[in-house]
Design a protein around this motif. Structure first.
Motif, mmCIF file in Angstrom:
data_model
loop_
_atom_site.group_PDB
_atom_site.id
_atom_site.type_symbol
_atom_site.label_atom_id
_atom_site.label_comp_id
_atom_site.label_asym_id
_atom_site.label_seq_id
_atom_site.Cartn_x
_atom_site.Cartn_y
_atom_site.Cartn_z
ATOM 1 N N GLU A 119 26.665 6.118 13.690
ATOM 2 C CA GLU A 119 26.731 7.001 12.541
ATOM 3 C C GLU A 119 25.381 7.698 12.363
ATOM 4 O OE1 GLU A 119 28.131 5.184 9.008
ATOM 5 O OE2 GLU A 119 30.023 4.499 9.878
ATOM 6 N N LEU A 120 25.428 8.889 11.803
ATOM 7 C CA LEU A 120 24.213 9.674 11.623
ATOM 8 C C LEU A 120 23.295 9.027 10.594
ATOM 9 C CD1 LEU A 120 22.773 12.394 12.329
ATOM 10 C CD2 LEU A 120 23.855 13.315 10.278
ATOM 11 N N ASN A 121 22.028 8.818 10.971
ATOM 12 C CA ASN A 121 21.004 8.330 10.043
ATOM 13 C C ASN A 121 20.215 9.536 9.518
ATOM 14 O OD1 ASN A 121 21.146 5.285 10.465
ATOM 15 N ND2 ASN A 121 20.883 5.989 12.563
ATOM 16 N N PRO A 122 20.297 9.833 8.222
ATOM 17 C CA PRO A 122 19.544 10.975 7.683
ATOM 18 C C PRO A 122 18.035 10.765 7.861
ATOM 19 C CG PRO A 122 21.198 10.196 6.113
ATOM 20 C CD PRO A 122 21.096 9.159 7.189
ATOM 21 N N ALA A 123 17.342 11.823 8.243
ATOM 22 C CA ALA A 123 15.895 11.747 8.459
ATOM 23 C C ALA A 123 15.230 12.982 7.867
ATOM 24 C CB ALA A 123 15.583 11.638 9.948
ATOM 25 N N ASP A 124 13.991 12.827 7.458
ATOM 26 C CA ASP A 124 13.232 13.931 6.871
ATOM 27 C C ASP A 124 12.179 14.409 7.874
ATOM 28 O OD1 ASP A 124 12.094 15.793 5.239
ATOM 29 O OD2 ASP A 124 11.189 14.356 3.852
ATOM 30 N N ALA A 129 7.825 14.090 9.508
ATOM 31 C CA ALA A 129 8.178 13.820 10.904
ATOM 32 C C ALA A 129 7.446 12.590 11.444
ATOM 33 C CB ALA A 129 7.859 15.031 11.773
ATOM 34 N N GLU A 130 6.200 12.398 11.062
ATOM 35 C CA GLU A 130 5.428 11.262 11.585
ATOM 36 C C GLU A 130 6.007 9.938 11.090
ATOM 37 O OE1 GLU A 130 2.716 8.832 13.488
ATOM 38 O OE2 GLU A 130 3.387 10.887 13.874
ATOM 39 N N ILE A 131 6.389 9.891 9.822
ATOM 40 C CA ILE A 131 6.992 8.666 9.291
ATOM 41 C C ILE A 131 8.317 8.382 9.981
ATOM 42 C CG2 ILE A 131 8.036 7.638 7.225
ATOM 43 C CD1 ILE A 131 5.923 9.071 5.568
ATOM 44 N N GLU A 132 9.111 9.426 10.209
ATOM 45 C CA GLU A 132 10.398 9.248 10.890
ATOM 46 C C GLU A 132 10.185 8.796 12.337
ATOM 47 O OE1 GLU A 132 13.060 9.136 9.349
ATOM 48 O OE2 GLU A 132 12.618 10.183 7.481
ATOM 49 N N ARG A 133 9.158 9.339 12.984
ATOM 50 C CA ARG A 133 8.832 8.910 14.355
ATOM 51 C C ARG A 133 8.540 7.411 14.397
ATOM 52 N NH1 ARG A 133 4.476 7.790 17.681
ATOM 53 N NH2 ARG A 133 3.072 7.852 15.880
ATOM 54 N N GLN A 134 7.755 6.949 13.449
ATOM 55 C CA GLN A 134 7.406 5.534 13.400
ATOM 56 C C GLN A 134 8.635 4.661 13.133
ATOM 57 O OE1 GLN A 134 4.219 5.099 10.543
ATOM 58 N NE2 GLN A 134 2.882 6.536 11.625
ATOM 59 N N LYS A 135 9.546 5.142 12.286
ATOM 60 C CA LYS A 135 10.768 4.391 12.004
ATOM 61 C C LYS A 135 11.624 4.249 13.257
ATOM 62 C CE LYS A 135 11.351 5.674 7.106
ATOM 63 N NZ LYS A 135 12.231 6.440 6.165
ATOM 64 N N ILE A 136 11.772 5.347 13.999
ATOM 65 C CA ILE A 136 12.587 5.316 15.216
ATOM 66 C C ILE A 136 11.952 4.401 16.251
ATOM 67 C CG2 ILE A 136 13.450 6.684 17.147
ATOM 68 C CD1 ILE A 136 13.665 9.047 15.164
ATOM 69 N N ASN A 137 10.643 4.503 16.411
ATOM 70 C CA ASN A 137 9.948 3.642 17.375
ATOM 71 C C ASN A 137 10.092 2.166 17.003
ATOM 72 O OD1 ASN A 137 9.120 5.781 18.925
ATOM 73 N ND2 ASN A 137 7.026 5.840 18.134
ATOM 74 N N LYS A 147 9.626 -5.112 23.627
ATOM 75 C CA LYS A 147 9.181 -4.682 24.956
ATOM 76 C C LYS A 147 8.882 -3.187 25.037
ATOM 77 C CE LYS A 147 9.344 -8.728 26.758
ATOM 78 N NZ LYS A 147 8.096 -9.399 27.182
ATOM 79 N N ILE A 148 9.626 -2.381 24.272
ATOM 80 C CA ILE A 148 9.408 -0.935 24.304
ATOM 81 C C ILE A 148 8.817 -0.499 22.965
ATOM 82 C CG2 ILE A 148 10.458 1.340 24.546
ATOM 83 C CD1 ILE A 148 10.534 -0.265 27.110
ATOM 84 N N THR A 149 7.589 -0.051 23.003
ATOM 85 C CA THR A 149 6.922 0.448 21.801
ATOM 86 C C THR A 149 6.589 1.929 21.990
ATOM 87 O OG1 THR A 149 4.755 -0.206 22.649
ATOM 88 C CG2 THR A 149 5.932 -1.813 21.304
ATOM 89 N N ASP A 150 6.540 2.651 20.898
ATOM 90 C CA ASP A 150 6.157 4.065 20.926
ATOM 91 C C ASP A 150 6.978 4.884 21.914
ATOM 92 O OD1 ASP A 150 4.186 3.709 18.995
ATOM 93 O OD2 ASP A 150 2.724 3.077 20.492
ATOM 94 N N LEU A 151 8.309 4.812 21.797
ATOM 95 C CA LEU A 151 9.158 5.663 22.637
ATOM 96 C C LEU A 151 8.761 7.120 22.465
ATOM 97 C CD1 LEU A 151 11.632 6.371 24.370
ATOM 98 C CD2 LEU A 151 13.008 6.305 22.280
ATOM 99 N N TYR A 152 8.626 7.537 21.214
ATOM 100 C CA TYR A 152 8.169 8.890 20.930
ATOM 101 C C TYR A 152 6.672 8.851 20.648
ATOM 102 C CZ TYR A 152 12.957 10.669 20.453
ATOM 103 O OH TYR A 152 14.255 11.064 20.680
ATOM 104 N N ALA A 153 5.909 9.518 21.495
ATOM 105 C CA ALA A 153 4.463 9.584 21.297
ATOM 106 C C ALA A 153 4.150 10.424 20.059
ATOM 107 C CB ALA A 153 3.793 10.187 22.527
ATOM 108 N N GLU A 154 2.946 10.273 19.540
ATOM 109 C CA GLU A 154 2.522 11.018 18.365
ATOM 110 C C GLU A 154 2.646 12.512 18.622
ATOM 111 O OE1 GLU A 154 -1.269 11.220 15.246
ATOM 112 O OE2 GLU A 154 -1.287 9.829 16.958
#
Length: 377
Positions: A119-124, A129-137, A147-154
């Motif tokens: 299901e779609l997770n609403p994101a801001d 964007a930086e807070i959402e990046r950290q949430k996804i990571n 084992k996998i950290t920082d999938l999306y780099a800064e």
């Protein structure tokens, strides 16, 4: 091997050849299943030539040549369900994070939910964007047991991001026959004809499925884990034989090997390195070279996602890791796609002392979970 497994196998084969062009003598490791799942989530929102290109790269026509391929096959859906009760730990999970100010088509959201159980997770992304990046990571880190950290780099997700499609895959399993740590010794690994290194070499003897393949100057060994999963090792005869192996090997041969039709149970003394690999790829350029061009361009047709104009696939990030030791194997990978606006009875020797290719497959349908080349353990 069912049609969907063959499609993933052929996609992996194409991607490996593309990887070898740019990665040189580096170690390579990725999850073809994880990458293909993310691209299929994106594909469900495409139309026209954009969709046709993705289907071709993913070999979708091989899965269902006589019908419009919208959904996932049952074999892959089974992996997305609860794997409780198995002797190994396998998690294959997808997620969708969408900009909350964008209205996504209900048809697309229902299709994603039906096929991927997502299901779609609403994101801001627009404002945070930086807070959402950290949430996804953090979500990826949790699903892959850290084992996998920082999938999306800064900076990879920014205010122009409208959708992030993410897959996380994690496997931990023990060998059917464990290697005795007392037999692990320091031995020489030939990185190439001129470079050698000392590595920890595991060894044991037993009956394993094996084949010598003189046509491609290689040997193949299947090492089973406890229940359902196996590692297939393809070892070139020559120290620097990986590129020749890939140039001579066909997808049909690899799928035949994966189905173990040509592998015969044989008494073998096995020696393989203990190794850990970590890899981090931005796959956009490789996918473009493979023929998936339009989805990254301004004329991309992602009209199946939203009525909003100007959607393009901005990136496909993939991180993976694997730890192979005497007990077994622990492997993880995560993929994120960002959508932006804009013979005779003789005991044989199988000594893996130079670069080799390997993959982890599900025994039931030979679905490829992970694939890699070890150039230097």
């Amino acid at each position: 091997m069912d049609a969907s497994s063959k499609a993933v196998f052929n996609f992996s084969f194409d991607l490996m050849k593309e990887m070898l062009k740019t990665e040189g003598d580096k170690n390579i490791f990725y999850s073809p299943l994880g990458i293909s799942l993310v691209l299929k989530m994106a594909m469900l929102g495409t139309s026209g030539n954009t969709k046709t290109e993705i289907e071709k790269v993913l070999h979708v026509s091989e899965e269902c040549p006589t019908q419009d391929c919208q959904g996932l096959p049952s074999s892959i859906k089974a992996l997305l369900s609860n794997q409780a009760g198995k002797k190994y730990d396998l998690k294959v999970v997808n997620a969708l994070f969408g900009e909350k100010t964008i209205t996504f088509l209900e048809q697309y959201l229902q299709l994603i939910k039906k096929e991927f159980n997502v299901e779609l997770n609403p994101a801001d992304f627009k404002n945070n964007a930086e807070i959402e990046r950290q949430k996804i990571n953090e979500w990826v880190k949790c699903l892959t047991n850290g084992k996998i950290t920082d999938l999306y780099a800064e900076g990879k997700l920014d205010g122009s991001t409208v959708l992030a499609l993410v897959n996380a895959i994690y496997f931990k399993g023990q060998w059917a026959i464990k290697f005795n740590p007392e037999n692990t010794r320091e031995e020489t690994f030939n990185v190439n004809k001129n470079e050698k290194k000392t590595i920890q070499m595991m060894s044991h003897s037993g009956k394993f499925k094996f084949a010598a393949l003189p046509d491609i100057k290689s040997k193949v060994l299947l090492l089973p884990y406890q229940e359902d999963i196996s590692m297939i090792i393809v070892l070139p005869d020559e120290t620097e034989g990986i590129k020749e192996l890939m140039s001579k090997t066909t997808p049909e041969l690899l799928t035949s090997l994966a189905e173990t039709k040509d592998l015969k149970e044989t008494d073998i003394d096995v020696k393989i390195p203990k190794f850990k690999l970590e890899a981090d790829y931005e796959l956009k350029s490789k996918l473009i070279e493979m023929g998936m061009k339009e989805v990254f361009q301004e004329n991309a047709d992602l009209s199946g996602m939203s009525n909003a104009k100007g959607f393009v696939l901005s990136s496909v990030a993939h991180k993976s890791c694997i730890d192979v030791n005497e007990e077994g194997t622990e492997a993880a990978a995560a993929t994120g796609a960002g959508v932006s606006a804009t013979v005779a009875y003789v005991r044989k020797q199988f000594t893996v002392d130079h670069p080799f290719m390997f993959c982890l497959v599900n025994n039931k349908d030979m679905l490829m979970l992970f694939c890699g080349v070890v150039s230097s353990p």
